[in-house]
Design a protein around this motif. Structure first.
Motif, PDB file in Angstrom:
ATOM      1  N   GLU B 170    -101.078  46.848  21.970  1.00  0.00           N
ATOM      2  CA  GLU B 170    -102.109  46.597  23.395  1.00  0.00           C
ATOM      3  C   GLU B 170    -102.284  45.383  23.502  1.00  0.00           C
ATOM      4  O   GLU B 170    -102.039  44.828  24.781  1.00  0.00           O
ATOM      5  N   MET B 171    -102.902  44.550  22.522  1.00  0.00           N
ATOM      6  CA  MET B 171    -103.250  43.193  23.007  1.00  0.00           C
ATOM      7  C   MET B 171    -101.754  42.280  23.330  1.00  0.00           C
ATOM      8  O   MET B 171    -101.900  41.402  24.028  1.00  0.00           O
ATOM      9  N   ALA B 172    -101.107  42.577  22.409  1.00  0.00           N
ATOM     10  CA  ALA B 172     -99.864  41.960  22.518  1.00  0.00           C
ATOM     11  C   ALA B 172     -99.049  42.001  24.055  1.00  0.00           C
ATOM     12  O   ALA B 172     -99.056  41.035  24.677  1.00  0.00           O
ATOM     13  N   SER B 173     -99.208  43.335  24.414  1.00  0.00           N
ATOM     14  CA  SER B 173     -98.420  43.603  25.852  1.00  0.00           C
ATOM     15  C   SER B 173     -99.399  43.108  27.022  1.00  0.00           C
ATOM     16  O   SER B 173     -99.167  42.425  27.920  1.00  0.00           O
ATOM     17  N   GLY B 174    -100.871  43.275  26.782  1.00  0.00           N
ATOM     18  CA  GLY B 174    -101.807  42.788  27.921  1.00  0.00           C
ATOM     19  C   GLY B 174    -101.886  41.375  28.043  1.00  0.00           C
ATOM     20  O   GLY B 174    -101.650  40.816  29.218  1.00  0.00           O
ATOM     21  N   PHE B 175    -101.796  40.573  26.986  1.00  0.00           N
ATOM     22  CA  PHE B 175    -102.085  39.029  27.098  1.00  0.00           C
ATOM     23  C   PHE B 175    -100.627  38.443  27.383  1.00  0.00           C
ATOM     24  O   PHE B 175    -100.518  37.279  28.024  1.00  0.00           O
ATOM     25  N   SER B 176     -99.471  39.279  27.228  1.00  0.00           N
ATOM     26  CA  SER B 176     -98.186  38.663  27.554  1.00  0.00           C
ATOM     27  C   SER B 176     -97.847  39.092  28.856  1.00  0.00           C
ATOM     28  O   SER B 176     -97.372  38.253  29.872  1.00  0.00           O
ATOM     29  N   ALA B 177     -98.625  40.207  29.346  1.00  0.00           N
ATOM     30  CA  ALA B 177     -98.399  40.558  30.668  1.00  0.00           C
ATOM     31  C   ALA B 177     -99.039  39.505  31.790  1.00  0.00           C
ATOM     32  O   ALA B 177     -98.708  39.065  32.680  1.00  0.00           O
ATOM     33  N   LEU B 178    -100.345  38.866  31.153  1.00  0.00           N
ATOM     34  CA  LEU B 178    -100.867  37.975  32.037  1.00  0.00           C
ATOM     35  C   LEU B 178    -100.132  36.681  32.010  1.00  0.00           C
ATOM     36  O   LEU B 178     -99.868  36.038  33.322  1.00  0.00           O
ATOM     37  N   THR B 275    -106.674  53.574  20.236  1.00  0.00           N
ATOM     38  CA  THR B 275    -105.422  53.297  19.446  1.00  0.00           C
ATOM     39  C   THR B 275    -105.618  52.513  18.165  1.00  0.00           C
ATOM     40  O   THR B 275    -105.275  52.783  16.891  1.00  0.00           O
ATOM     41  N   PRO B 276    -106.520  51.317  18.215  1.00  0.00           N
ATOM     42  CA  PRO B 276    -106.541  50.550  17.207  1.00  0.00           C
ATOM     43  C   PRO B 276    -107.888  51.119  16.024  1.00  0.00           C
ATOM     44  O   PRO B 276    -107.802  51.325  14.913  1.00  0.00           O
ATOM     45  N   ALA B 277    -108.719  52.289  16.733  1.00  0.00           N
ATOM     46  CA  ALA B 277    -109.679  52.837  15.950  1.00  0.00           C
ATOM     47  C   ALA B 277    -109.461  54.388  15.564  1.00  0.00           C
ATOM     48  O   ALA B 277    -110.138  54.899  14.702  1.00  0.00           O
ATOM     49  N   GLY B 278    -108.464  54.946  15.893  1.00  0.00           N
ATOM     50  CA  GLY B 278    -108.099  56.363  15.816  1.00  0.00           C
ATOM     51  C   GLY B 278    -108.536  57.120  14.516  1.00  0.00           C
ATOM     52  O   GLY B 278    -109.463  57.979  14.379  1.00  0.00           O
ATOM     53  N   GLY B 279    -107.906  56.350  13.270  1.00  0.00           N
ATOM     54  CA  GLY B 279    -108.422  57.041  12.119  1.00  0.00           C
ATOM     55  C   GLY B 279    -109.367  56.214  11.266  1.00  0.00           C
ATOM     56  O   GLY B 279    -109.456  56.682  10.005  1.00  0.00           O
ATOM     57  N   PHE B 280    -110.174  55.628  11.940  1.00  0.00           N
ATOM     58  CA  PHE B 280    -111.250  54.788  11.171  1.00  0.00           C
ATOM     59  C   PHE B 280    -112.683  55.128  11.654  1.00  0.00           C
ATOM     60  O   PHE B 280    -113.418  54.894  10.995  1.00  0.00           O
ATOM     61  N   LEU B 321    -107.154  44.231  27.418  1.00  0.00           N
ATOM     62  CA  LEU B 321    -108.962  44.519  27.301  1.00  0.00           C
ATOM     63  C   LEU B 321    -109.220  45.684  26.169  1.00  0.00           C
ATOM     64  O   LEU B 321    -110.166  45.355  25.576  1.00  0.00           O
ATOM     65  N   ALA B 322    -108.623  46.817  26.674  1.00  0.00           N
ATOM     66  CA  ALA B 322    -109.010  48.038  26.185  1.00  0.00           C
ATOM     67  C   ALA B 322    -108.587  48.088  24.622  1.00  0.00           C
ATOM     68  O   ALA B 322    -109.466  48.326  23.892  1.00  0.00           O
ATOM     69  N   GLY B 323    -107.443  47.360  24.399  1.00  0.00           N
ATOM     70  CA  GLY B 323    -107.068  47.110  22.886  1.00  0.00           C
ATOM     71  C   GLY B 323    -107.984  46.235  21.954  1.00  0.00           C
ATOM     72  O   GLY B 323    -108.456  46.651  20.847  1.00  0.00           O
ATOM     73  N   LEU B 324    -108.366  45.160  22.693  1.00  0.00           N
ATOM     74  CA  LEU B 324    -109.464  44.098  22.155  1.00  0.00           C
ATOM     75  C   LEU B 324    -110.697  45.131  21.956  1.00  0.00           C
ATOM     76  O   LEU B 324    -111.374  44.856  20.882  1.00  0.00           O
ATOM     77  N   THR B 325    -110.958  45.630  22.918  1.00  0.00           N
ATOM     78  CA  THR B 325    -112.343  46.514  22.786  1.00  0.00           C
ATOM     79  C   THR B 325    -112.401  47.436  21.556  1.00  0.00           C
ATOM     80  O   THR B 325    -113.337  47.400  20.687  1.00  0.00           O
ATOM     81  N   GLY B 326    -111.215  48.174  21.482  1.00  0.00           N
ATOM     82  CA  GLY B 326    -110.978  49.069  20.439  1.00  0.00           C
ATOM     83  C   GLY B 326    -111.054  48.398  18.848  1.00  0.00           C
ATOM     84  O   GLY B 326    -111.901  48.797  18.060  1.00  0.00           O
ATOM     85  N   ILE B 327    -110.358  47.002  18.956  1.00  0.00           N
ATOM     86  CA  ILE B 327    -110.503  46.484  17.808  1.00  0.00           C
ATOM     87  C   ILE B 327    -111.827  46.060  17.328  1.00  0.00           C
ATOM     88  O   ILE B 327    -112.295  46.326  16.126  1.00  0.00           O
ATOM     89  N   LEU B 328    -112.536  45.351  18.080  1.00  0.00           N
ATOM     90  CA  LEU B 328    -113.851  44.888  17.820  1.00  0.00           C
ATOM     91  C   LEU B 328    -114.644  46.285  17.444  1.00  0.00           C
ATOM     92  O   LEU B 328    -115.649  45.851  16.645  1.00  0.00           O
ATOM     93  N   PHE B 329    -114.589  47.353  18.239  1.00  0.00           N
ATOM     94  CA  PHE B 329    -115.320  48.647  17.973  1.00  0.00           C
ATOM     95  C   PHE B 329    -115.391  49.150  16.583  1.00  0.00           C
ATOM     96  O   PHE B 329    -116.201  49.508  15.940  1.00  0.00           O
TER      97      PHE B 329
END
Lengths: 117, 429
Positions: B170-178, B275-280, B321-329
């Motif tokens: 997620e973060m890889a694709s999002g920031f690469s897209a920018l 995605t980053p938070a699913g099992g946690f 941004l959504a991936g980043l938010t999930g990672i922080l969450f």
């Protein structure tokens, strides 16, 4: 009165509309047409079937104007639609016998003059 | 005791792998609905191309660089060309399923991520340049970040928690897209004309199929049928539903109407958030994540078109941004009672938030910089952009010699024999 018909590239429609607006030509009809002019044919392949696409998509403007607006309309169509490549389209000017505005029953010049002009 | 293959885990992971592969054509449908009709096929083909290119690069080198060894920044070459990848489980990851299956499952992630980036450059990037970009990006960015996040790299070893790919996907694709949007540049009509989605049904169907596939993506990221997998699977239902409701409210507040394309976007955002938070995290917090996490993404999607950055399909907002938010969450709300691994800040483990922040700083920087330089480099060999006339004509005709919506009127058959075409009545196609 004349009916000005302009056949233009679909991607130039916005430019033409803008040019007409600037020329204070109000009121136009637009339709999607397919046609064939001097452009090179496109060759397309679908699995084993190769075809030459003889028809290109164009947009057709129809603008009914009084005599004073014929030249401005033609200029607007040309300036809006021109790219310089083959396939920019054509303009046809044909005489108009009668025009009726349905709402009011006005005819001819007053019918092609925009409301409030 | 040497690891042994568990049949139940293997059965689920076989299915999960197929589910994740489905996400890439689903993304193609989603993306192609969002572009203009004349670019439908090209947009879809970028996703298809990702399957072709990334599968091969993944098998040849990507997998090895991601999952061989515990080098800080990059893995080794031990699995290059799939040597040693057999029926025996990988001793470190997915220890109850065949190594081959683990490889295939991870491969589908690489494919999807490459396809995601294409959303930034649709309607103008040349197909050949995209193929080269996809091949190099899958190695230089995806494999490296997969190593950092999943495969024994520095973030993984420090204890950064990323269940199913908030880092590498997620973060890889999002920031690469920018970065890609900045290098390739805006479409010629961007900001001058309304460039509207041509088929909202594709967009909704694509989003639905993506959500379906995401159950394999998140549910499979426990590499089995254990509790983390079940938790992630269920959270994949809960979070997007809450994101949808948030989106409805935000849409309604802004425009007094709930929109369909907004809803399709909300589904993606919700799936990415979890995605980053699913099992946690607990199901309750997963719902909160969906509801609250959608807000910044909605705001960025609302704001971005007012800028000069033509990041066309908002990969940065919906994935970065959504991936980043999930990672922080995860850093705040991870719960050892649910995940058996670590607590987050509110359960008394502030260090976890630190690990998460590290990922949020490092990963976007790496993805952005490398993608930026990579595309600048490719542009020296292969022009990235189609010409203005080609852009006007549409990428389907120019790049592929096909049209998505073809009537066959005026089409003349060209016969294979003879030196040209035979005039015939219009051919049905």
């Amino acid at each position: 009165m004349k009916l000005v018909i302009g056949i233009v590239r679909p991607e130039k429609v916005n430019d033409v509309l803008e040019a007409l607006y600037r020329a204070e030509v109000r009121g136009a009809s637009i339709s999607r047409v397919q046609g064939h002019g001097g452009e090179l044919d496109r060759v397309e392949t679908y699995r084993g079937t190769t075809v030459k696409m003889g028809l290109s998509d164009k947009m057709r403007f129809e603008v009914a104007v009084s005599e004073a607006f014929v030249e401005p309309t033609i200029e607007a169509l040309c300036s809006g639609a021109r790219t310089g490549e083959v396939g920019d389209g054509k303009i046809f000017v044909v005489p108009l016998e009668r025009v009726v505005r349905i709402r009011t029953g006005e005819t001819d010049d007053s019918a092609v003059t925009p409301v409030g002009a | 005791m040497p690891p042994t293959v568990d049949t139940g885990d293997t059965a689920w992971m076989l299915i999960a792998t197929a589910l994740v592969l489905l996400m890439t054509p689903a993304l193609g449908l989603f993306y192609s609905g969002l572009v203009r009709a004349k670019n439908t096929l090209n947009t879809f083909m970028m996703c298809v191309a990702a399957i072709a290119v990334a599968t091969v690069t993944w098998a040849l080198v990507g997998y090895s660089l991601a999952f061989d060894g515990t080098g800080d920044l990059i893995g080794g070459l031990g699995y290059v060309g799939l040597q040693g990848v057999t029926f025996a489980p990988n001793p470190d990851y997915g220890t109850t399923i065949p190594h081959l299956l683990f490889f295939a499952f991870q491969g589908t992630f690489c494919i999807l991520t490459v396809a995601l980036v294409s959303g930034a450059v649709v309607e103008r990037m040349r197909f050949s340049a995209f193929l080269l970009f996809a091949a190099l990006w899958s190695i230089l960015v995806y494999a490296v970040l997969a190593h950092w996040g999943f495969g024994g790299g520095w973030l993984f070893e420090r204890g950064t928690l990323d269940f199913a790919g908030g880092i590498a996907v997620e973060m890889a694709s999002g920031f690469s897209a920018l970065a890609a949007a900045l290098v390739v540049g805006a479409r010629k009509d961007y900001g001058r004309q309304a460039l509207l989605p041509h088929n909202a049904i594709y967009v909704l169907m694509g989003a639905g199929l993506l959500w379906f596939g995401w159950f394999g993506f998140n549910g499979g990221s426990g590499f089995g049928t254990g509790q983390n997998s079940v938790l992630a699977f269920t959270n994949t239902l809960l979070t997007p539903a809450c994101s949808l409701l948030t989106w409805f409210v935000l849409d309604a507040v802004r425009g007094r109407r709930v929109t369909a394309i907004g809803a399709a976007t909300a589904i993606i955002v919700g799936c990415v958030l979890i995605t980053p938070a699913g099992g946690f995290i607990s199901p309750g917090w997963a719902m909160a994540l969906g509801a609250a996490g959608a807000i910044p993404c909605w705001m960025l999607i609302d704001f971005r078109p007012r800028t000069r950055v033509d990041e066309t399909l908002d990969v940065l907002a919906a994935h970065g941004l959504a991936g980043l938010t999930g990672i922080l969450f995860v850093g705040f709300f991870a719960n050892e009672g649910w995940n058996g691994i670590a607590d987050g800040l509110i359960y008394g483990n502030a260090a976890q938030l630190g690990h998460q922040v590290l990922a949020v700083l490092a990963v976007p920087t790496y993805a952005f910089v490398v993608t930026f330089l990579l595309l600048k480099g490719i542009n020296l060999i292969l022009p990235l952009r189609a010409t203005e006339q080609e852009e006007a004509l549409g990428m389907d005709i120019v790049q592929h010699g096909e049209e998505a919506y073809i009537t066959g009127e005026g089409a003349l058959l060209i016969t294979p024999d003879g030196d040209g075409e035979k005039e015939k009545e219009p051919a049905g196609v």
